[in-house]
Design an enzyme around this catalytic site. Sequence first.
Site, PDB file in Angstrom:
ATOM      1  N   GLU A   1     -78.440 -72.470  -3.960  1.00 27.44           N
ATOM      2  CA  GLU A   1     -79.041 -71.198  -4.354  1.00 27.44           C
ATOM      3  C   GLU A   1     -79.098 -70.988  -5.868  1.00 27.44           C
ATOM      4  O   GLU A   1     -78.511 -70.048  -6.405  1.00 27.44           O
ATOM      5  CB  GLU A   1     -78.286 -70.035  -3.696  1.00 27.44           C
ATOM      6  CG  GLU A   1     -78.350 -70.071  -2.186  1.00 27.44           C
ATOM      7  CD  GLU A   1     -77.720 -68.871  -1.500  1.00 27.44           C
ATOM      8  OE1 GLU A   1     -77.935 -68.700  -0.301  1.00 27.44           O
ATOM      9  OE2 GLU A   1     -76.988 -68.117  -2.178  1.00 27.44           O
TER      10      GLU A   1
ATOM     11  N   GLU B   1     -78.347 -72.788   5.546  1.00 25.97           N
ATOM     12  CA  GLU B   1     -77.500 -71.626   5.825  1.00 25.97           C
ATOM     13  C   GLU B   1     -78.321 -70.620   6.609  1.00 25.97           C
ATOM     14  O   GLU B   1     -79.509 -70.434   6.354  1.00 25.97           O
ATOM     15  CB  GLU B   1     -76.991 -70.936   4.549  1.00 25.97           C
ATOM     16  CG  GLU B   1     -75.926 -71.661   3.784  1.00 25.97           C
ATOM     17  CD  GLU B   1     -75.433 -70.864   2.566  1.00 25.97           C
ATOM     18  OE1 GLU B   1     -75.523 -69.614   2.583  1.00 25.97           O
ATOM     19  OE2 GLU B   1     -74.976 -71.497   1.603  1.00 25.97           O
TER      20      GLU B   1
END
Length: 472
Positions: free
Chosen positions: A170, A372
Amino acid sequence: MGKIELPTQLPKDFFLGAAMSGPQTEGAWQATGKLPNLWDRWSNLNITDFYNLVGSYGGNDFTRRRDEDIQIFKDLGLDSVRTSIQWSRLMDKDGKLNQAGADYYHELFAAFAKAGIDVFVNLYHFDMPAYLYDRGGWENREVVEAYANYARAAFDEFGQEIKNWFTFNEPIVEPQQRFTNAVWYPFHHDFAEARRVQYGISLAHALATHEFRLAQAAGTVRADAKIGLINCFTPPYTKENPSEEDLEAVRIVDGVDNRWWLDLVTKGEFPQDILDDLDRSDIDLGQRPGDEQVIKQGPVDWLGFNYYHPARVQAPSKKTDQYGNPVFAEEYVWPDAVMNKSRGWEIYPKGIYDFAMTMRDNYPDLEWFVSENGIGIQGENANKDEKGQIQDDYRIEFVRDHLKWVAKAIEDGAKCRGYHYWAVIDNWSWANAFKNRYGFVEVDLDDNYSRHYKKSADWLRRVATTHTIFDA
């Protein structure tokens, strides 16, 4: 248009596993020669910023419970797990390998291998060593180069053990949380700084990818290994009947948060329209001669897609915020949104399919996986039955619906190869600590971090072992 019938079967070679990270699970924050990272620093500076005063120190007690947790993954039928190496544990202040830290990870990877669980390794999960932040962090080229040195050391040390590598998790979040939203240390409300950090991370990614290619060519990294990047891509949406200004907001948000990274890892470049937007806003990224050649080294072998919620935006009502930062978009609240009230995030399973179609149509050569996906709920203890087990039917419903859209995407041509749930065992989650619980397995903080299966664990086992997406 009638209701879409979604498939309930995943391909036989589709992998199902767990996502976790070093700083959120390992604990042992001063063991094996580990140096403080920014989370340790923040915890030491002001522990009251963390939910229930639970700082970075203990993670979810994974280091002490490593073998128990690996057995849980195995018992649940999971075939893979993604975690991270902590830069602050592997390297010393002189940029040399910390052998005690290296041994920690050798033992960890061997334990997973013994259990027959494939380990995916990510090199950075928001956990910059504090001493490198003091040198300027991602805005300092010396720190960018230090990251490339760290990546080289990791490839040299573990190249024959690990098949799946990732440079960053991320990379859009750290610029947002530290330097735009200013909810993480060092709390800077500075859009321009956020973009410089984003640019520095992009350079670091490209340098690390280059180091991987060199190590693989030299035989240090195994020949079947792959390098990738993981990002929380947020499919963008706006009003049903948007104005040109609303569509412009979508373009810019999609460009900064999504296309920036997708173009970097497929084309070795950035979206020109976004570079032009930043230039018009007098945002200096700190570009230097020769950077273009570095960025060209950014393409990867595959991609991780973290998905929690969509991005719903509309035209901004003002051009700058109270800090003088440019405002390109504002949140749009969709009237039909279903919300996870604990986390304040919209639950929109179809977003995972929409991203998959974007990948199929615009980046057709790149394989990817859901790296995720999960639901965090506050106060789960209120859902315990008379035997003390958490009855989390909402988690079953959440994962079931997302997996069905994944199956539909694959049916429609998406190159999605697997799914990792965040986080199979409850873990520490930044300043929120253990406020919102994500796990199929409870961590009882009042009982020495003991582990207990929630109702959903049995459902997960059935899905993982059959590749059938059961309703309940």
